[in-house]
Design a protein around this motif. Structure first.
Motif, mmCIF file in Angstrom:
data_model
loop_
_atom_site.group_PDB
_atom_site.id
_atom_site.type_symbol
_atom_site.label_atom_id
_atom_site.label_comp_id
_atom_site.label_asym_id
_atom_site.label_seq_id
_atom_site.Cartn_x
_atom_site.Cartn_y
_atom_site.Cartn_z
ATOM 1 N N PHE A 31 0.853 -1.195 0.000
ATOM 2 C CA PHE A 31 0.000 0.000 0.000
ATOM 3 C C PHE A 31 0.889 1.246 0.000
ATOM 4 O O PHE A 31 2.101 1.151 0.224
ATOM 5 N N GLY A 35 0.459 5.328 5.056
ATOM 6 C CA GLY A 35 -0.783 4.686 5.499
ATOM 7 C C GLY A 35 -0.534 3.745 6.659
ATOM 8 O O GLY A 35 0.598 3.607 7.133
ATOM 9 N N PRO A 36 -1.590 3.084 7.127
ATOM 10 C CA PRO A 36 -1.472 2.248 8.330
ATOM 11 C C PRO A 36 -0.562 1.029 8.190
ATOM 12 O O PRO A 36 0.184 0.723 9.112
ATOM 13 N N THR A 37 -0.598 0.352 7.055
ATOM 14 C CA THR A 37 0.273 -0.818 6.894
ATOM 15 C C THR A 37 1.721 -0.348 6.798
ATOM 16 O O THR A 37 2.635 -0.942 7.373
ATOM 17 N N HIS A 88 -1.623 -7.244 5.526
ATOM 18 C CA HIS A 88 -2.665 -7.383 6.555
ATOM 19 C C HIS A 88 -3.669 -8.466 6.189
ATOM 20 O O HIS A 88 -3.370 -9.384 5.413
ATOM 21 N N ALA A 152 -8.922 1.314 -0.252
ATOM 22 C CA ALA A 152 -7.584 1.096 -0.816
ATOM 23 C C ALA A 152 -7.628 0.045 -1.923
ATOM 24 O O ALA A 152 -6.646 -0.660 -2.157
ATOM 25 N N ALA A 156 -8.623 -4.773 -0.238
ATOM 26 C CA ALA A 156 -8.070 -4.083 0.926
ATOM 27 C C ALA A 156 -9.006 -4.228 2.120
ATOM 28 O O ALA A 156 -10.190 -4.548 1.967
ATOM 29 N N ALA A 157 -8.483 -3.943 3.294
ATOM 30 C CA ALA A 157 -9.290 -4.039 4.508
ATOM 31 C C ALA A 157 -10.414 -3.008 4.476
ATOM 32 O O ALA A 157 -11.546 -3.287 4.881
ATOM 33 N N SER A 158 -10.099 -1.824 3.973
ATOM 34 C CA SER A 158 -11.108 -0.764 3.888
ATOM 35 C C SER A 158 -12.217 -1.160 2.918
ATOM 36 O O SER A 158 -13.376 -0.782 3.093
ATOM 37 N N GLY A 180 -3.813 3.057 -1.357
ATOM 38 C CA GLY A 180 -3.642 2.861 0.071
ATOM 39 C C GLY A 180 -4.510 3.887 0.746
ATOM 40 O O GLY A 180 -5.023 4.802 0.087
ATOM 41 N N THR A 181 -4.675 3.769 2.072
ATOM 42 C CA THR A 181 -5.562 4.733 2.708
ATOM 43 C C THR A 181 -4.846 6.023 3.116
ATOM 44 O O THR A 181 -5.484 6.912 3.655
ATOM 45 N N ALA A 182 -3.543 6.125 2.843
ATOM 46 C CA ALA A 182 -2.874 7.419 3.056
ATOM 47 C C ALA A 182 -3.409 8.432 2.035
ATOM 48 O O ALA A 182 -3.914 9.493 2.421
ATOM 49 N N ASP A 198 -11.105 2.723 8.285
ATOM 50 C CA ASP A 198 -9.648 2.538 8.258
ATOM 51 C C ASP A 198 -9.108 2.207 9.637
ATOM 52 O O ASP A 198 -9.740 2.479 10.661
ATOM 53 N N GLN A 199 -7.892 1.635 9.617
ATOM 54 C CA GLN A 199 -7.249 1.254 10.866
ATOM 55 C C GLN A 199 -7.032 2.475 11.761
ATOM 56 O O GLN A 199 -6.742 3.564 11.271
HETATM 57 N N1 ASP Z 1 -5.736 0.614 5.329
HETATM 58 C C1 ASP Z 1 -5.543 0.137 4.002
HETATM 59 C C2 ASP Z 1 -6.592 -0.882 3.672
HETATM 60 O O1 ASP Z 1 -7.659 -0.469 3.513
HETATM 61 C C3 ASP Z 1 -4.217 -0.289 3.620
HETATM 62 C C4 ASP Z 1 -3.155 0.743 3.811
HETATM 63 O O2 ASP Z 1 -3.125 1.765 3.144
HETATM 64 O O3 ASP Z 1 -2.320 0.478 4.633
HETATM 65 O O4 ASP Z 1 -6.399 -2.048 3.493
#
Ligand code: ASP
Length: 322
Positions: A31, A35-37, A88, A152, A156-158, A180-182, A198-199
């Motif tokens: 990602f 972002g979180p990862t 993730h 993302a 993706a997790a989102s 990515g979620t950034a 998001d995380q």
């Molecule tokens: N949080 C993101 C996701 O939705 C991944 C990321 O940008 O880290 O999976």
């Protein structure tokens, strides 16, 4: 002769493992940077390096297609311990979300151990007229057809969280995929998109600073991090059973020498006890793993269980990508 060759091969492998690592290691984050990862991987790299002879660890952000592009890069990399992956829950959800996968989740990787559990939050742009979860639902109902949900990318997790949220609230939204979620967060801050899951590792700072509105957490229990403790769970907000939790793990390409894998697993376990790493993670609402899942076999078993858990849920939601 055969015996001599086998002994030589064993000696060469042992020597390679002893020398490892003798050059920088690259960790692929599937990602975008920031972002979180990415944050987890960068903090982990600092702690990990201390237990890998101080070798530098470089982060390689390969975003796109919900994390599958980066994971595919590692699946195809030389199995020498110098190209690793931090990914993730997408490791377990992508196989159900994609009709065609560019790698085999269980067959193309060595499982090196898991890193942390991270809850998710449902957040919205600061200009949304809603302040609470019931107000958000009312706003969504009166804005059908106009709602932009950032994620993302498929897999993706989102994406998973947003998919289940749309299903629970029974409102279809337009999904806007990012690498990515950034970058998704940048657009949420700018008001170009409306909501996102998001995380906490990406949202807690923005929530605390009042730059995004937080409506709920996706875990079955409320969080204990002070800035997030007041948020209701989606489960208590009428979405019975809603429970999406993110976990991260570390991987190497299939065929990485066993001794190198063991070295990486030992370094990972030591890094997970690094006071600085633990403090940083806790401040962002993440829980560093201390249980059996930090073991290689247990990590793989857990991912197998997650694939079995999410497959039917995703299939029932009927969303696929080619
Ligand atoms: N949080 C993101 C996701 O939705 C991944 C990321 O940008 O880290 O999976």
């Amino acid at each position: 002769m055969k015996k001599i060759l086998a002994t030589l091969a064993t000696l060469t492998l042992a020597a390679a493992a002893q020398a490892y690592p003798d050059k920088p290691i690259s960790i692929v984050v599937p990602f975008a940077a920031g972002g979180p990862t990415d944050k987890v991987a960068r903090d982990l790299a600092v702690a990990l390096s201390k237990h890998l002879k101080g070798q530098s660890i470089v982060i390689d952000n390969v975003g796109g297609a919900g994390g599958t592009l980066g994971a595919a890069k590692v699946a195809k990399a030389a199995p020498d311990g110098y190209t690793l992956l931090v990914h993730h829950i997408g490791m377990a959800t992508s196989p159900a979300l994609y009709r065609k996968m560019p790698y085999d989740t269980l067959g193309d990787f060595e499982y090196l151990g898991m890193i942390n559990d991270v809850p998710m939050t449902l957040v919205g742009r600061s200009t949304l007229p809603a302040n609470t979860f019931p107000e958000l639902v009312k706003w969504l109902e009166s804005n059908k057809g106009k709602i932009n949900l950032a994620n993302a990318g498929l897999g993706a997790a989102s994406h998973l969280c947003g998919l289940l949220f749309q299903q629970s609230v029974k409102i279809d939204m337009t999904t806007v995929p990012y690498k990515g979620t950034a970058p998704a967060m940048t657009d949420l801050l700018g008001g170009q998109v409306d909501i996102m899951c998001d995380q906490t590792t990406n949202t807690s700072g923005q929530i605390e600073a009042g730059k995004v509105k937080a409506f709920a957490v996706t875990s079955p229990k409320r969080l204990t991090t002070p800035a997030l403790a007041k948020l209701p769970t989606l489960d208590e907000s009428g979405m019975k059973g809603f429970n999406v939790g993110i976990w991260h793990g570390m991987y190497a390409p299939k065929g990485t020498p066993k001794a190198v894998q063991e070295q990486l697993n030992a370094a990972l376990r030591a890094a997970l006890k690094d006071a600085d790493f633990v403090k940083k993670q806790e401040a962002l609402g993440a829980v560093v793993m201390t249980d059996a899942r930090t073991g290689q076999a247990e990590h793989k078993k857990f991912v197998e269980a997650e694939i079995a858990k999410w497959g039917p849920v995703i299939k029932a939601a009927g969303q696929y990508a080619d």
